[in-house]
Design an enzyme around this catalytic site. Structure first.
Site, PDB file in Angstrom:
ATOM      1  N   GLU A   1      25.170 -34.227  46.570  1.00  0.00           N
ATOM      2  CA  GLU A   1      23.751 -33.990  46.835  1.00  0.00           C
ATOM      3  C   GLU A   1      23.040 -35.185  47.455  1.00  0.00           C
ATOM      4  O   GLU A   1      22.148 -35.022  48.291  1.00  0.00           O
ATOM      5  CB  GLU A   1      23.041 -33.625  45.518  1.00  0.00           C
ATOM      6  CG  GLU A   1      22.731 -32.172  45.351  1.00  0.00           C
ATOM      7  CD  GLU A   1      23.929 -31.375  44.867  1.00  0.00           C
ATOM      8  OE1 GLU A   1      23.879 -30.135  44.933  1.00  0.00           O
ATOM      9  OE2 GLU A   1      24.922 -31.977  44.440  1.00  0.00           O
TER      10      GLU A   1
ATOM     11  N   VAL B   1      28.550 -37.420  44.651  1.00  0.00           N
ATOM     12  CA  VAL B   1      27.965 -37.769  45.948  1.00  0.00           C
ATOM     13  C   VAL B   1      27.581 -36.552  46.789  1.00  0.00           C
ATOM     14  O   VAL B   1      27.087 -36.713  47.897  1.00  0.00           O
ATOM     15  CB  VAL B   1      28.923 -38.664  46.768  1.00  0.00           C
ATOM     16  CG1 VAL B   1      29.183 -39.966  46.057  1.00  0.00           C
ATOM     17  CG2 VAL B   1      30.234 -37.932  47.056  1.00  0.00           C
TER      18      VAL B   1
ATOM     19  N   ASN C   1      37.422 -41.445  46.049  1.00  0.00           N
ATOM     20  CA  ASN C   1      38.069 -41.392  47.362  1.00  0.00           C
ATOM     21  C   ASN C   1      37.006 -41.697  48.416  1.00  0.00           C
ATOM     22  O   ASN C   1      36.212 -40.824  48.772  1.00  0.00           O
ATOM     23  CB  ASN C   1      38.683 -40.012  47.608  1.00  0.00           C
ATOM     24  CG  ASN C   1      39.487 -39.952  48.895  1.00  0.00           C
ATOM     25  OD1 ASN C   1      39.040 -40.388  49.946  1.00  0.00           O
ATOM     26  ND2 ASN C   1      40.693 -39.394  48.818  1.00  0.00           N
TER      27      ASN C   1
ATOM     28  N   PHE D   1      27.388 -24.740  49.110  1.00  0.00           N
ATOM     29  CA  PHE D   1      26.138 -25.505  49.048  1.00  0.00           C
ATOM     30  C   PHE D   1      25.105 -24.897  48.101  1.00  0.00           C
ATOM     31  O   PHE D   1      23.912 -25.105  48.253  1.00  0.00           O
ATOM     32  CB  PHE D   1      25.528 -25.639  50.450  1.00  0.00           C
ATOM     33  CG  PHE D   1      26.502 -26.108  51.480  1.00  0.00           C
ATOM     34  CD1 PHE D   1      26.941 -27.419  51.491  1.00  0.00           C
ATOM     35  CD2 PHE D   1      27.015 -25.241  52.423  1.00  0.00           C
ATOM     36  CE1 PHE D   1      27.860 -27.860  52.432  1.00  0.00           C
ATOM     37  CE2 PHE D   1      27.938 -25.664  53.365  1.00  0.00           C
ATOM     38  CZ  PHE D   1      28.364 -26.981  53.366  1.00  0.00           C
TER      39      PHE D   1
ATOM     40  N   GLY E   1      34.938 -27.218  49.659  1.00  0.00           N
ATOM     41  CA  GLY E   1      35.014 -28.063  50.843  1.00  0.00           C
ATOM     42  C   GLY E   1      34.781 -29.524  50.535  1.00  0.00           C
ATOM     43  O   GLY E   1      34.834 -30.371  51.428  1.00  0.00           O
TER      44      GLY E   1
ATOM     45  N   ARG F   1      31.777 -45.471  40.524  1.00  0.00           N
ATOM     46  CA  ARG F   1      33.054 -45.713  41.191  1.00  0.00           C
ATOM     47  C   ARG F   1      33.333 -44.584  42.173  1.00  0.00           C
ATOM     48  O   ARG F   1      33.205 -43.418  41.842  1.00  0.00           O
ATOM     49  CB  ARG F   1      34.197 -45.793  40.179  1.00  0.00           C
ATOM     50  CG  ARG F   1      34.209 -47.032  39.312  1.00  0.00           C
ATOM     51  CD  ARG F   1      35.382 -46.985  38.345  1.00  0.00           C
ATOM     52  NE  ARG F   1      36.665 -47.076  39.031  1.00  0.00           N
ATOM     53  CZ  ARG F   1      37.788 -46.532  38.561  1.00  0.00           C
ATOM     54  NH1 ARG F   1      37.781 -45.832  37.452  1.00  0.00           N
ATOM     55  NH2 ARG F   1      38.929 -46.692  39.231  1.00  0.00           N
ATOM     56  N   ILE F   2      33.697 -44.929  43.365  1.00  0.00           N
ATOM     57  CA  ILE F   2      34.005 -43.933  44.391  1.00  0.00           C
ATOM     58  C   ILE F   2      35.501 -43.648  44.326  1.00  0.00           C
ATOM     59  O   ILE F   2      36.329 -44.501  44.633  1.00  0.00           O
ATOM     60  CB  ILE F   2      33.597 -44.442  45.792  1.00  0.00           C
ATOM     61  CG1 ILE F   2      32.098 -44.797  45.805  1.00  0.00           C
ATOM     62  CG2 ILE F   2      33.920 -43.393  46.836  1.00  0.00           C
ATOM     63  CD1 ILE F   2      31.176 -43.649  45.460  1.00  0.00           C
TER      64      ILE F   2
ATOM     65  N   LYS G   1      30.140 -41.178  39.496  1.00  0.00           N
ATOM     66  CA  LYS G   1      29.043 -40.219  39.505  1.00  0.00           C
ATOM     67  C   LYS G   1      29.402 -39.161  40.561  1.00  0.00           C
ATOM     68  O   LYS G   1      30.570 -38.896  40.796  1.00  0.00           O
ATOM     69  CB  LYS G   1      27.719 -40.927  39.821  1.00  0.00           C
ATOM     70  CG  LYS G   1      27.324 -41.993  38.795  1.00  0.00           C
ATOM     71  CD  LYS G   1      26.023 -42.680  39.178  1.00  0.00           C
ATOM     72  CE  LYS G   1      25.645 -43.765  38.188  1.00  0.00           C
ATOM     73  NZ  LYS G   1      24.406 -44.486  38.572  1.00  0.00           N
TER      74      LYS G   1
END
Length: 785
Positions: free
Chosen positions: A726, A724, A652, A263, A489, A649-650, A722
């Site tokens: 943050e 995800v 997964n 993190f 992670g 686009r995601i 892009k």
């Protein structure tokens, strides 16, 4: 009241389970590293060993500033099994120049150099390392090391030193100073029909991932050093270690195959790494140094931050002025900077902007990036101020944001590469049932609890850096892709294998992605939610080069049906090169006919900077939340959160949803629990343990729904994706704060919003702090220049 509305060697390799079948971006396979993790085969930094290993335990300073007058080690050295106690008096030779300690993410200034002198710069500074043949002996001996200090006056209080603000250096990767003012924000503010002037305070927060920071240094027979370290960039750590100790690349390998959460805490090499290297070089033996949970509070943290936000609007809600000032803490050594105020010049349309950011140097360790650095604070203040403005205008908070929705960056006039924020608002509001929200505070109750609904907007940069990737397709159809990326992670193993499998038309179980090794092709540190856009694009790029090589081989075969085939005539699916019309040549057959045992390629992914700099590239979200507040005890429960996210686009959806959910949970922690409290008389963080440093637990987390709004951004990346990592946390604390106001009528402007603040007698804080006692800072003397 209304009722409530309804491998490395010695490491298990993560390979997908058999029978996964062909996958690609948009599919949602489970983590390929899941089995090795849950069965204990995944080996983290402190899981590697050797027969003659030494164990190091750090001794930390107990004063905030001063000099070491005496360091007594006789009692520690008398403990059976203790081999040495390293300190500034006997450490091995290493370089002293700042340049050698500068990592790839370092801010401007002089990096901390452990054991380099008798000067104490902050409370908790490592001042000695005890080495023994067992961890137990080392820890006992560390308690016997005694030091005598000559203390010097110290200062660790940001709020008492706001007048010492200075303009920070720009020299930090990812940092952009506030843009130049536009219009006349001060005059527009003073002339406005409706105004909000509010101050905000956020205390320090410390990283507390499950895996503590650790370094294990192993020695080969030829003297080669292999370091297993908890970090977010193996090559970044190798860079620093090799320069500090004068080692060549051939003498040193750094690995971080598995990381138990980071993190931001692993972006820079932490002092355990340099201490472990000192010990290994001094004693010529393998060494392991693991920090305790208490010592996790002795290096970088999210900085303490004060902010003032002033908003002005017409009666119809249109913003006429935005003034946002922030002052954050840094160390005496370095100017740690974050992008705190810039978001206020991007998110909403306004012609009159003034954004200012400054730092105050204190006697503490340099802060470090923590999930959504800068945005977690800056957008919190902006979005709470927007809620205040909506209340002053008697306007729905969502309506106010739609009225001021920006198609271009207000500060620079640049368009967005893509921005589906309106869809986030619409989808999130519909899923949450926002249209049933009564406007008046204290209008909903469930039993003995007041109920409130709040919302906020989130934004984070869509970043892309450069990276290399290699790929080898073997004669049996196995594909091995590699890059020195990190998986902290987030699912990098899975997503990169998925991208490669999709490109080559292979089942996921036939694809292996290798990462976490400094000898692999270059990759940036895993930070800023940039790995998919960066390393993912490199993976797709190297697979395309592999495809083109396979097409050339197919053309060259005797009497080949592919002899005249063009690139547009073929596709790669089901483990084969397929010609238009249906002729398919499986990869193993193609390589056999071509007399090859394998084919391989390398690829360098460079961002298209000339095109990208013409746009604002960002991820957006709309966060809606429900809280229930017990006024008798001041306790707040976050019972429902809906986060609608537009992140390209995601690749997964399963892993992306997990990332956003984790961010939301941390947002609950930021809002209600997390703060490191200092005793400024001692200059020391006091609640350095899980008993007193509170984080969100299972009992604090209720219903969470994540919605991904369709978006495709080929300017940010060739994948259209892009990041995800943050965006999940951004806006959550603000939505909770706004929901608490809706439930109670009390406006809280400092985090965490603990029961004492919720029960504070003053329900409002228009220009001073009725909840935390913050001063109203006069602009003439306290704002950054």
């Amino acid at each position: 009241m209304n009722p409530l509305p309804t491998s490395q060697p010695l490491q298990a390799r993560p390979i997908a389970e058999p029978g996964t079948g062909p996958v690609g971006p948009g599919d949602a396979p489970a983590r390929v590293d899941g089995r090795v993790k849950v069965t204990g085969q995944a080996r983290y930094a402190a899981d590697h060993g050797a027969p003659d290993m030494l164990f190091g335990v750090v001794v930390n300073s107990t004063v905030a500033r001063g000099r070491i007058e005496a360091l007594e080690t006789a009692a520690a050295l008398a403990v059976p099994g203790v081999v040495a106690v390293l300190s500034h008096l006997n450490r091995p030779r290493s370089r002293r120049l700042d340049l050698f300690y500068k990592d790839m993410t370092a801010p401007s200034g002089s990096p901390f150099k452990p054991l380099h002198g008798d000067t104490v710069l902050y409370s908790g500074q490592p001042v000695a390392l005890v080495l023994a043949e067992s961890f137990e002996a080392a820890r006992h001996a560390a308690s016997l090391v005694t030091l005598r200090y000559a203390p010097l006056p110290h200062d660790t209080d940001l709020l008492a030193n706001l007048e010492r603000v200075h303009r920070p250096s720009r020299l930090k990767a990812g940092y952009s100073p506030p843009p130049q003012p536009t219009g006349d924000a001060q005059a527009a503010f003073e002339a406005a029909a409706v105004r909000v002037d509010a101050q905000f305070y956020a205390g320090p927060e410390h990283h507390n991932p499950m895996e503590m920071h650790a370094s294990t240094v192993l020695r080969d027979a030829d003297g080669h050093l292999t370091v297993h370290d908890k970090n977010q960039g193996a090559q970044n750590c190798r860079w620093v270690v090799s320069h500090v100790f004068g080692l060549s690349r051939r003498q040193l390998t750094v690995r971080n195959a598995y990381v138990g959460g980071a993190f931001g805490s692993g972006l820079r090499p932490q002092y355990n790494l340099l201490l472990a290297m000192m010990a290994a070089l001094q004693c010529q033996r393998p060494v392991r140094v693991v920090l305790t949970r208490q010592q996790m509070f002795t290096f970088g943290h999210r900085p303490e931050t004060w902010q003032r936000v002033r908003l002005a609007a017409q009666a119809d809600g249109r913003l006429t002025a935005v003034l946002h000032d922030a002052i954050a803490a840094t160390s005496r050594l370095e100017d740690y900077v974050e992008v705190v105020v810039n978001w206020s010049g991007q998110l909403y349309r306004c012609d009159n902007l003034r954004l200012r950011y400054g730092l105050v140097r204190l006697d503490q360790y340099t802060p470090i990036d923590m999930r959504a650095p800068g945005a977690a604070h800056g957008l919190h203040a902006l979005e709470v101020a927007m809620d205040e403005l909506a209340h002053a205008l008697a306007m729905d908070p969502l309506t106010l944001r739609l009225v001021n929705h920006a198609e271009r960056d207000a500060a620079r006039g640049l368009p967005y590469s893509s921005k589906e924020l309106r869809s986030c608002y619409a989808e999130g509001a519909a899923r949450f049932g926002w249209d049933r929200r009564p406007p008046a505070p204290r209008s909903m109750r469930q039993g003995h609890e007041l109920v409130g609904w709040g919302m906020a907007t989130g934004q984070w940069d869509a970043m892309q850096m450069f990276a290399r990737a290699s790929a080898v397709l073997h004669a049996d159809g196995r594909l091995v892709v590699a890059s020195a990326a990190s998986d902290i992670g987030t699912g990098t193993y899975t997503v990169m294998a998925q991208i490669a499998a999709g490109a080559m038309g292979l089942p996921l179980e036939q694809v292996e992605f290798r990462l976490g090794d400094s000898t692999l092709p270059v990759a940036p540190v895993e930070g800023g939610s940039s790995h998919v856009t960066t390393v993912g694009s490199a993976v797709e790029g190297v697979c395309e080069k592999l495809q083109r090589q396979l097409l050339r081989l197919a053309r060259e075969l005797p009497d080949s049906p592919f002899s005249g085939a063009r690139w547009s005539d073929v596709r790669f699916a089901e483990g084969a090169i397929v010609l238009r019309g249906g002729t398919a040549l499986p990869y193993p057959r193609l390589l056999a006919l071509a007399g090859r045992t394998h084919v391989q390629e390398k690829y360098l992914m460079l961002p298209r900077l000339l095109q990208q700099k013409k746009y604002v590239r960002a991820v957006h979200s709309a966060v809606f939340c429900e809280v229930r507040v017990d006024e008798d005890f001041g306790t707040v429960r976050v019972t429902r959160v809906v986060s609608a996210v537009a992140a390209g686009r995601i690749v997964n959806p399963r892993l992306a949803r997990s990332q956003v959910m984790g961010g939301i949970v941390w947002g609950i922690g930021q809002a209600l629990h997390e703060e490191t409290l200092a005793d400024h008389r001692l200059g020391r963080f006091m609640n350095h343990n899980f008993a007193e440093y509170h984080i969100a637990t299972n009992a604090d987390v209720h219903d969470i729904e994540v919605v991904f709004v369709p978006e495709d951004d080929r300017i940010v990346s060739r994948l259209g994706a892009k990041g995800v990592g943050e965006i999940g946390i951004v806006g959550v604390a603000a939505a909770i704060s706004n929901a608490i106001f809706h439930a109670t009528g009390r406006r809280l402007r400092s985090t965490p919003m603990t029961p004492d603040k919720v029960m504070a007698p003053s329900p409002e804080w228009p220009a001073g702090d009725g909840a935390t006692g913050l001063p109203l800072v006069p602009p003439a003397t306290h704002e950054p220049g």
